[in-house]
Design an enzyme around this catalytic site. Structure first.
Site, PDB file in Angstrom:
ATOM      1  N   GLY A 201       3.339   6.586   6.224  1.00 48.17           N
ATOM      2  CA  GLY A 201       2.754   5.488   5.046  1.00 48.17           C
ATOM      3  C   GLY A 201       1.620   5.968   4.780  1.00 48.17           C
ATOM      4  N   ASN A 202       1.186   5.224   3.419  1.00 46.97           N
ATOM      5  CA  ASN A 202      -0.083   5.562   3.087  1.00 46.97           C
ATOM      6  C   ASN A 202      -0.769   4.353   2.900  1.00 46.97           C
ATOM      7  OD1 ASN A 202       0.458   4.580   0.581  1.00 46.97           O
ATOM      8  ND2 ASN A 202       1.588   5.899   0.696  1.00 46.97           N
ATOM      9  N   ARG A 203      -2.011   4.308   3.030  1.00 44.28           N
ATOM     10  CA  ARG A 203      -2.960   3.091   2.380  1.00 44.28           C
ATOM     11  C   ARG A 203      -3.318   2.402   1.222  1.00 44.28           C
ATOM     12  NH1 ARG A 203      -9.003   4.393   4.797  1.00 44.28           N
ATOM     13  NH2 ARG A 203      -9.301   2.352   4.047  1.00 44.28           N
ATOM     14  N   SER A 204      -2.340   2.402   0.129  1.00 41.60           N
ATOM     15  CA  SER A 204      -2.572   2.370  -0.756  1.00 41.60           C
ATOM     16  C   SER A 204      -2.043   0.229  -0.683  1.00 41.60           C
ATOM     17  CB  SER A 204      -1.103   2.574  -1.586  1.00 41.60           C
ATOM     18  OG  SER A 204      -1.076   1.806  -3.100  1.00 41.60           O
TER      19      SER A 204
END
Ligand code: CTP
Length: 396
Positions: A201-204
């Site tokens: 995933g990512n931090r958005s």
């Protein structure tokens, strides 16, 4: 801009003439709604002449026109100047016993209130708590000025100067320039599953996307949101929730590309595991785990091609997250914009993860030839992006 000026029954009501004149001289469309008591201090004829529009004060005249709703929807900003202590109390209590009170309750436009009264009334606890309540509901109540008051005494309670009130009203006005337009916002961050419990995933956080949805809705657009891994509930917005990039592509297939404006701050995972394990991956005894990743399609490039094939005038805005600053950020953003077939790209420096899950950001809004640097809240950035879309020609 369509500005509604409310006037209530205080001696400073005569100064509303100057305010109305300033708005019309700046080219704005003005409608004036005085309370019946305001008309004891200033004549309807004066206000009609200065606003070039008929002036209504009574709730029960021209009832068939449903005037309060028509005015409430027409306004892009409302200024009440002067506002009496009684008006503050009635508005705080939600009382709608005259045309202005009804408009205030029915409108979605931003409201600026400029109180004017004697110091004793302004500092009275009843007035202070009414003002605090109105502010807590999002109405802007500005502080009165200090100086000569009507009784010959001096103190806090004067109506601020007309040019200040005009400036502050225009600063909060939201143009309805997206009325009749279809806007799609794609936000959040996609997740690519490794097994049933783990993902890449990512931090958005989706915060910039929510700010864009709210700005587009306020400007009158019909808004669809594709929300990747964050929640957003609204009766006004069609929301499609997705997790993976494949879900995002399916959602796009379902809703199509027939939009006037598409803005995509979403952080899309560039790669995904080639296969997803159906069961939780166990430790195998070896100290390493190899994941074989394959590239996801570039979604926004595909969107740009499909949307422009339907409507060549559609505007596609992407974001560029770069760990670079200054001229380098602009150069990288410009290259990405051209490669992906976009009209605008909003580049931000994500070194050290600074832009994620926070309320403020610094961005470069990059057009084909010009760059506009802006920093502020994500709500202000959303406003600036839609303003830039309107001024695309000047960025080309
Ligand atoms: N984007 C997309 N599909 C992808 C990757 C990115 O649609 N597979 C979109 C993003 O939503 C954003 C724009 O492309 O609007 C730029 O995203 P960014 O992550 O900055 O660029 P990448 O294309 O991923 O390039 P790189 O990672 O090499 O910087």
């Amino acid at each position: 801009m369509r500005i509604l000026v409310g006037i209530t029954g205080g001696i400073a009501a005569f100064k509303a003439a100057e305010i109305v004149r300033e708005f019309t001289e700046l080219g704005h469309d003005v409608r004036v709604v005085p309370t019946p008591n305001a008309l004891r201090f200033i004549g309807a004829a004066t206000l009609e002449a200065l606003s070039h529009n008929p002036v209504a004060s009574e709730l029960y005249s021209d009832v068939a026109d449903v005037r309060h709703i028509e005015l409430a929807q027409w306004a892009e900003a409302i200024l009440v100047a002067p506002a009496t202590a009684s008006f503050l109390a009635r508005t705080a209590a939600g009382v709608a016993d005259d045309l202005l009170g009804n408009v205030i309750l029915a409108t979605a436009a931003p409201i600026l209130i400029a109180p004017a009264m004697h110091s004793e009334m302004w500092t009275n606890k009843a007035t202070s708590s009414n003002v605090a309540l109105l502010r807590s509901r999002g109405l802007r109540v500005i502080e009165p000025g200090v100086g000569r008051l009507t009784g010959g005494d001096s103190g806090v309670g004067r109506l601020p100067e007309a040019d200040q009130l005009v400036r502050e009203t225009l600063a909060i006005a939201v143009p309805k320039d997206l009325a009749g337009k279809k806007v799609l916002i794609i936000a959040g961050g996609t997740r690519e599953f490794i097994d049933p419990v783990r993902y890449i995933g990512n931090r958005s956080s989706g915060k910039q996307g929510i700010a864009l949805v709210e700005e587009a809705t306020a400007r009158g657009a019909t808004v669809t949101l594709i929300a990747a891994n964050f929640r957003y509930d609204s009766s006004e917005v069609v929301v499609e929730s997705v997790q993976t990039t494949a879900d995002l592509l399916n959602a796009l297939e379902e809703i199509g590309f027939g939009f006037d404006v598409i803005v995509m701050p979403a952080a899309v995972s560039d790669f995904k595991p080639e296969s997803v394990s159906n069961s939780k991956i166990k430790k195998s005894g070896s100290s390493t785990l190899d994941l074989h990743l394959i590239e996801n399609p570039d979604v926004i490039s595909m969107i740009a091609r499909s949307a422009k094939a339907i409507n060549s005038g559609s505007v596609i805005v992407g974001f560029a997250a770069e760990t670079a600053s200054g001229g380098n950020l602009e150069a990288l953003g410009q290259e990405k914009m051209t490669r992906k077939g976009l009209d605008l790209i909003v580049a931000n420096d994500v070194s050290n993860g600074v832009a994620f899950d926070v309320d403020d950001n610094a961005v470069s809004i990059i057009g084909p030839k010009k760059v506009f640097n802006f920093s502020g809240s994500k709500a202000q950035i959303a406003k600036t992006i839609f303003d830039s879309i309107n001024k695309l020609d000047s960025l080309s």
